[in-house]
Design a protein around this motif. Sequence first.
Motif, PDB file in Angstrom:
ATOM      1  N   THR A 101      79.409 116.252  82.755  1.00 22.21           N
ATOM      2  CA  THR A 101      79.737 115.759  81.301  1.00 22.21           C
ATOM      3  C   THR A 101      80.488 116.824  80.522  1.00 22.21           C
ATOM      4  OG1 THR A 101      77.533 116.269  80.627  1.00 22.21           O
ATOM      5  CG2 THR A 101      78.033 114.017  81.422  1.00 22.21           C
TER       6      THR A 101
ATOM      7  N   HIS B  54      81.756 112.589  84.427  1.00 21.41           N
ATOM      8  CA  HIS B  54      80.507 111.953  84.940  1.00 21.41           C
ATOM      9  C   HIS B  54      80.540 112.272  86.233  1.00 21.41           C
ATOM     10  CE1 HIS B  54      82.054 108.361  86.596  1.00 21.41           C
ATOM     11  NE2 HIS B  54      82.870 108.518  85.506  1.00 21.41           N
ATOM     12  N   GLU B  55      79.100 112.444  86.816  1.00 23.17           N
ATOM     13  CA  GLU B  55      79.095 112.471  88.168  1.00 23.17           C
ATOM     14  C   GLU B  55      79.475 111.414  88.957  1.00 23.17           C
ATOM     15  OE1 GLU B  55      75.629 113.419  91.874  1.00 23.17           O
ATOM     16  OE2 GLU B  55      75.135 113.438  89.683  1.00 23.17           O
TER      17      GLU B  55
ATOM     18  N   GLU C  39      82.497 104.696  82.948  1.00 19.28           N
ATOM     19  CA  GLU C  39      82.154 105.117  84.235  1.00 19.28           C
ATOM     20  C   GLU C  39      83.235 104.539  85.294  1.00 19.28           C
ATOM     21  OE1 GLU C  39      78.514 105.932  85.735  1.00 19.28           O
ATOM     22  OE2 GLU C  39      77.800 107.301  83.963  1.00 19.28           O
TER      23      GLU C  39
ATOM     24  N   TRP D 276      68.370 120.151  87.764  1.00 20.08           N
ATOM     25  CA  TRP D 276      69.374 119.636  86.947  1.00 20.08           C
ATOM     26  C   TRP D 276      68.604 118.812  85.761  1.00 20.08           C
ATOM     27  CZ3 TRP D 276      74.090 117.820  90.268  1.00 20.08           C
ATOM     28  CH2 TRP D 276      74.697 119.091  91.126  1.00 20.08           C
TER      29      TRP D 276
ATOM     30  N   ASP E 223      83.643 116.717  90.510  1.00 22.04           N
ATOM     31  CA  ASP E 223      82.714 115.809  89.899  1.00 22.04           C
ATOM     32  C   ASP E 223      81.719 115.014  90.681  1.00 22.04           C
ATOM     33  OD1 ASP E 223      83.756 115.783  87.226  1.00 22.04           O
ATOM     34  OD2 ASP E 223      85.548 114.812  87.986  1.00 22.04           O
TER      35      ASP E 223
ATOM     36  N   GLU F  56      70.749 117.747  82.959  1.00 27.00           N
ATOM     37  CA  GLU F  56      71.839 117.149  82.588  1.00 27.00           C
ATOM     38  C   GLU F  56      72.823 116.616  83.675  1.00 27.00           C
ATOM     39  OE1 GLU F  56      72.421 115.683  79.536  1.00 27.00           O
ATOM     40  OE2 GLU F  56      70.950 116.512  78.160  1.00 27.00           O
ATOM     41  N   ASP F  57      73.492 115.963  83.565  1.00 27.21           N
ATOM     42  CA  ASP F  57      74.783 115.731  84.470  1.00 27.21           C
ATOM     43  C   ASP F  57      75.613 116.800  84.331  1.00 27.21           C
ATOM     44  OD1 ASP F  57      77.115 114.920  85.768  1.00 27.21           O
ATOM     45  OD2 ASP F  57      77.284 112.814  84.996  1.00 27.21           O
TER      46      ASP F  57
ATOM     47  N   ARG G 275      79.732 108.370  91.641  1.00 25.76           N
ATOM     48  CA  ARG G 275      78.602 108.002  92.660  1.00 25.76           C
ATOM     49  C   ARG G 275      79.289 107.172  93.756  1.00 25.76           C
ATOM     50  NH1 ARG G 275      73.107 106.710  88.877  1.00 25.76           N
ATOM     51  NH2 ARG G 275      73.310 108.655  87.706  1.00 25.76           N
TER      52      ARG G 275
END
Length: 863
Positions: free
Chosen positions: A469, A269-270, A686, A463, A306, A465-466, A272
């Motif tokens: 993923t 996942h990205e 996450e 974008w 990521d 979608e992430d 943050r």
Amino acid sequence: MKMKQIAVWCTLVLLSGSAFSQRSARSGDVYVDKAGVIRWSKTNAEVEGFGVNYTAPFAHAYSTAKKLGVDLEKAISDDVYHFSRLGLDLYRVHVWDSEITDTLGNLLTNDHLRLFDFMVMKMKERGMKFVITPIAYWGNGWPAPDEKTPGFSTRYGKDACLTNEGAIKAQENYLAQFLNHVNEYTGVAYKNDPDIIAFEVCNEPHHRESPDKVTAFINRMVKSMRSTGSKKPIFYNITHSIQLADAYFNADIQGGTFQWYPTGLGSRHELRGNLLPNVDLYSIPFASNPKFKPMARMVYEFDAADVGRSYIYPAMARSFRTAGMQIANHFAYDPTYMADVNTEYGTHYMNLAYAPQKALGLKIAGEVFHEMPVYKDYGSYPGNTSFGPFSVNYEKDLAVMNTEEKFFYSNSTDIKPVAADMLEQLAGYGNSSVVKYEGRGAYFLDRLENGVWRLEVMPDAIWIEDPFTRTSPNKKIAVINWKLHTMSINLTDLGDNFTVTALNEGNQHKASVDGRSFEVMPGSYLVKKAGVTTKFTANSKWNSIALKEFAAPKASLTNTYVIHEPAKEITAARDYVVNVTVASPALELPVELFVSGEGWRSEFITMQGNNGYDFTATVPARFIQPGFLNYHFVVKDKSGKYHTYPSGAQGRPWAWDFYDDKPYNVRVVYPANPVYLFDASTDSDELSRQWNRGNSFAPLAEPGKSELRINVEKLFTSDPENVNGEKIYDYSCRYYFGKKVSGRAGDLTAKQKLVFKGHSLNDKECIVQVALIDKNGSAFGGLITLKPQAGEYAIDVKELKPVKLVTLPRPYPTFLPYYFAGAENAKLDMTQVETLQISIGPGIPQAQLEGTHGMAIESIRLE
């Protein structure tokens, strides 16, 4: 590089350097002086190089191209053109020996080798230099299963290649043949190519034998390479098995290669939150070793994996330069033909067309390598966000280079160029005082002569979608849209009513300039001041490019995408600002927000937007009543049809036959309600943490409730690479809650307690530190003692004290700092907190550190 199929993918970044004392008379060759500085032989100037890894001739990239029917020569040529626009002047790759050798190490003449030769030729045409690693040791499948390949690596495997006599002889044979190979496009053997700065023997060897045997292995490889007559510096990876550092330094190599993945690999996942503390320092544990001092230093691979933002790369480049790195190569640039699905290395994402802001951040990082001296110390974060002509800003996701001649920025900025009238090059995204542009692609503006500029505009990237993923060839994560946008250029050198003329083939757009504004389509253009004549035409050359050149993927926006992440919870009686991105091939304005809530009738609100994608509306405070706020987006296409989102069902919400009853749903609560920072049932995926066999996720008796169990058998485990001997007893987790609580941000300052709900494991107490991290990377925490029975444990917010920030996710190489100290005299500001840190280790008495420690987390809240 092949991502290993373990809990965390292990990919590395090489820094290659050389202390080779013999100077070559061949133009373009280099040597390494006694201080470990790589220098050009002809000028004695320091070598500075910055580029990428790129794998189109090999492995998954090659097989994907074949499946898609891609013309690989054209695809490579287009991507190499983009490298030139990004200012990249270096290339590194670990060659897939498994695809171009037999089991005896004989070099095979096949399409992989031909395309590699072709690619090298195209890069040389753009002025690029090379560091080549002939041996990868990988199979060619990742992320798909490996194909049956003929090479020695396939037969023996990586570990045996380092110890088996037959495998070692095959490598000796192959290395000599590879260096002797004559590029069929240039007619020059690799051993003699003046643009090849150096060779690195092999990729990430992971030695486990005795130091003498390791040194002997390296020397055999070097001897084979030297048997060709090559005098180029030879590097070896010295960031794996660093307990063998002296074995490397005793070998006949001239430099060491390094890696850096400061945010780990494979988060899925990205990531943050502010990650600048993770790139504050690149420390080398053997830097004081006298045998290392004459070694040159080079980065073979690096990335902030990521991380989807643009601000971080120049900060990494700054830390590399402070550590003495002269060359660095990002891993990895996605071939454009497959960047829409990001299947090559899903934890990485880099492409000018599909990730324009990241690519501009990389361009600025390359400038750092050419502008900033090695070994200069710029202090610690947050004091080092401005260095020389460069600056980075986490909150604005912005990287900037600002000199008299160059003005580059990765996001909209109010920073003004230091000398706008003297500018020669501009590259950017969004708006600045010089260029205003509402599109979602990068643009480049280059002065050809006074009053004459070349403009290049990339299409819009969205974008959907992430990108980090789980990926698949059947799942698009980004689309391209060719769209007419307004642009304005504010340069005295052009003035008003300049002309804009299309240059690239097939570009029929005719721009009409009104003052300093005009509409533009993706393409390349000649921009001339009114009344100026010029010798430049579409076929003219400028630096390494032809003015008419342009490369971009075709438009792929064929469906409507509504991209929105609702707030988890908002405060009653306060305005709620709703933002949405709508990407559609046939959008008809306006976009509408249909809102319903507790105790009032439904409302339609017309959303405002100014770039064709991003729309906003404010739900007035009088409508925000305790309970639930429900809303839909209504989008109309040019055929007159309406679709309502999130479902995408045709029709409008008030129509009698509209059946969708699943709107966006937001909790509305009183200001006094607790603010939940972490809920195990929804947020565990996450939570950044190191892999640990004792971790599990379990439901509780109450429906919808779960707990995350973390049971650590050993807080400290001996690591042979821990050459400093430091024992750190700690297991920490990190969770970014900034987005989750954005609708309650105004309530944080009134909260007085940080409450942990959970219990200890193993039928014994467990001391846990819970900390809040602010946007500057400063952490403030306190201790609680969990008991085996489930309960709530509160810490007074006023009692939170500065604590060490753990750099999570943990970086590669693992010898990099575990903690970040943060700013001195930092004070807790509840309006700035955005991340949780949960640790087992701090506060545990020395006598109790050994043994198993465990906790179960249900939730963490402020009240």
